[in-house]
Design a protein around this motif. Structure first.
Motif, PDB file in Angstrom:
ATOM      1  N   GLY A  90     -13.386   7.379  -0.315  1.00  0.00           N
ATOM      2  CA  GLY A  90     -12.466   7.881  -1.437  1.00  0.00           C
ATOM      3  C   GLY A  90     -11.605   6.721  -1.940  1.00  0.00           C
ATOM      4  O   GLY A  90     -10.775   7.180  -3.112  1.00  0.00           O
ATOM      5  N   THR A  91     -11.416   5.500  -1.326  1.00  0.00           N
ATOM      6  CA  THR A  91     -10.435   4.726  -1.612  1.00  0.00           C
ATOM      7  C   THR A  91     -10.762   3.845  -2.654  1.00  0.00           C
ATOM      8  O   THR A  91     -12.097   3.414  -3.048  1.00  0.00           O
ATOM      9  CB  THR A  91     -10.340   3.814  -0.576  1.00  0.00           C
ATOM     10  N   ALA A  92      -9.850   3.429  -3.747  1.00  0.00           N
ATOM     11  CA  ALA A  92      -9.905   2.514  -4.877  1.00  0.00           C
ATOM     12  C   ALA A  92      -9.761   1.046  -4.011  1.00  0.00           C
ATOM     13  O   ALA A  92      -8.864   0.773  -3.455  1.00  0.00           O
ATOM     14  CB  ALA A  92      -8.781   2.758  -5.813  1.00  0.00           C
ATOM     15  N   VAL A  93     -10.937   0.390  -4.037  1.00  0.00           N
ATOM     16  CA  VAL A  93     -10.878  -0.967  -3.420  1.00  0.00           C
ATOM     17  C   VAL A  93     -10.800  -2.056  -4.537  1.00  0.00           C
ATOM     18  O   VAL A  93     -11.857  -1.874  -5.468  1.00  0.00           O
ATOM     19  CB  VAL A  93     -12.168  -1.228  -2.591  1.00  0.00           C
ATOM     20  N   ILE A  94      -9.859  -2.989  -4.393  1.00  0.00           N
ATOM     21  CA  ILE A  94      -9.969  -4.021  -5.619  1.00  0.00           C
ATOM     22  C   ILE A  94     -10.175  -5.489  -4.644  1.00  0.00           C
ATOM     23  O   ILE A  94      -9.343  -5.672  -3.588  1.00  0.00           O
ATOM     24  CB  ILE A  94      -8.563  -4.080  -6.387  1.00  0.00           C
TER      25      ILE A  94
END
Length: 207
Positions: A90-94
């Motif tokens: 569920g993490t936002a990865v950039i």
């Protein structure tokens, strides 16, 4: 548990990716996301070791095929160890660069062919393609000038101006091919204006 989001930042050297990634991280955290920033090549112990080989300016004899394989190897480890588990949790990865970089640098600028490079990388990335990619478009001359003012150049940055022009044009070509995913932004615009454009696109994605 809901799947996270995967955002990549692309563009020629010197296009200002790092600044926009930092701004985007702050925005997503305010929206309640856990945010992970990573880079290519790199992001794991193994991938960083491969990065040292790829960017070593003493290794001028490196063949385009070797370069392609090394990037794909670093990417495979990053996906397996960091990016894949983060997105699944569920993490936002950039990510500062991803597979589009290989399609442009090795596929187009090195002349190996986009299809060839993509086939090699399919195994490396599996099902993890970006939800959105921001391509900061910048003339090659401007990008290299910015880099020379910042630091000592690595093996890729030391390539000829003609090579970097191929890279810039390659990114434009790729963006035209995948307009729904790759959003082109004029990197000569003021930093705050670029940031606003990116936030607007991400707001749409989050909906």
């Amino acid at each position: 548990m809901s799947r996270g989001i995967f955002i990549t930042m692309e563009g020629p050297d010197g296009s200002g990716k790092s600044t926009q990634i930092s701004r985007l991280k702050e925005y997503l955290e305010k929206e309640g996301y856990n945010v992970l920033i990573t880079r290519e090549p790199g992001g794991t112990v193994i991938s960083e070791a491969i990065r040292e080989i790829i960017l070593n300016k003493d290794f001028t004899e490196m063949s385009p095929v070797t370069e392609m394989m090394l990037y794909a190897s670093a990417r495979a480890q990053l996906i397996a160890e960091v990016v894949g588990p983060a997105i699944d949790s569920g993490t936002a990865v950039i990510s500062d660069r991803f597979v589009d970089s290989s399609l442009v640098y090795q596929g187009m600028a090195r002349g190996l062919g986009v299809d060839t490079v993509y086939e090699i990388n399919k195994v490396a990335i599996g099902d993890y393609m970006p939800d959105v990619t921001f391509m900061l478009d910048l003339p090659a001359e401007v990008g290299i000038s910015r880099k020379k003012d910042q630091k000592e150049l690595d093996r890729m940055e030391l390539e000829s101006l003609e090579f970097h022009k191929k890279v810039a044009e390659g990114y434009r070509s790729l963006a035209a091919k995948f307009p729904d995913r790759i959003k082109t932004i004029d990197a000569t615009l003021p930093i705050d204006e670029i940031c606003g454009i990116i936030k607007g696109e991400v707001k749409h994605l989050l909906r």
